[in-house]
Write a protein that holds these residues in place. Structure first.
Motif: not given
Length: 83
Positions: A5-11, A72-80
């Motif tokens: 449920e993450e958003t760009i801003n939350s990440v 790294s995990q959250w950067e990948n999530k942000l890219k997604g």
């Protein structure tokens, strides 16, 4: 909020905290390294102190690695998310 449920801003918020946190952990590594270097091996007590500083420094290094993994995990999530 679930990982999905993450958003760009939350990440971005998570990454901001992780980047600040890794600086703190790296500073801790350097702190224990400095203490280790400044403590002489001139008594059994100081040898024990040096060993403890070395142990604490290694623990902080593990924290740094964990922060890198999380970044790294959250950067990948942000890219997604297209960020």
């Amino acid at each position: 909020m679930d990982f999905d449920e993450e958003t760009i801003n939350s990440v971005q918020g998570r990454l901001n905290i992780l980047r600040k946190g890794i600086v703190s952990e790296e500073n801790s590594v350097n702190y224990y390294k400095t203490l280790l270097e400044k403590t002489l091996e001139d008594s059994e007590e100081n040898i024990g102190i040096r060993r403890m500083y070395a142990d604490l420094m290694e623990e902080e290094k593990q924290h740094v690695e964990r922060f890198r993994e999380l970044i790294s995990q959250w950067e990948n999530k942000l890219k997604g998310l297209g960020g």
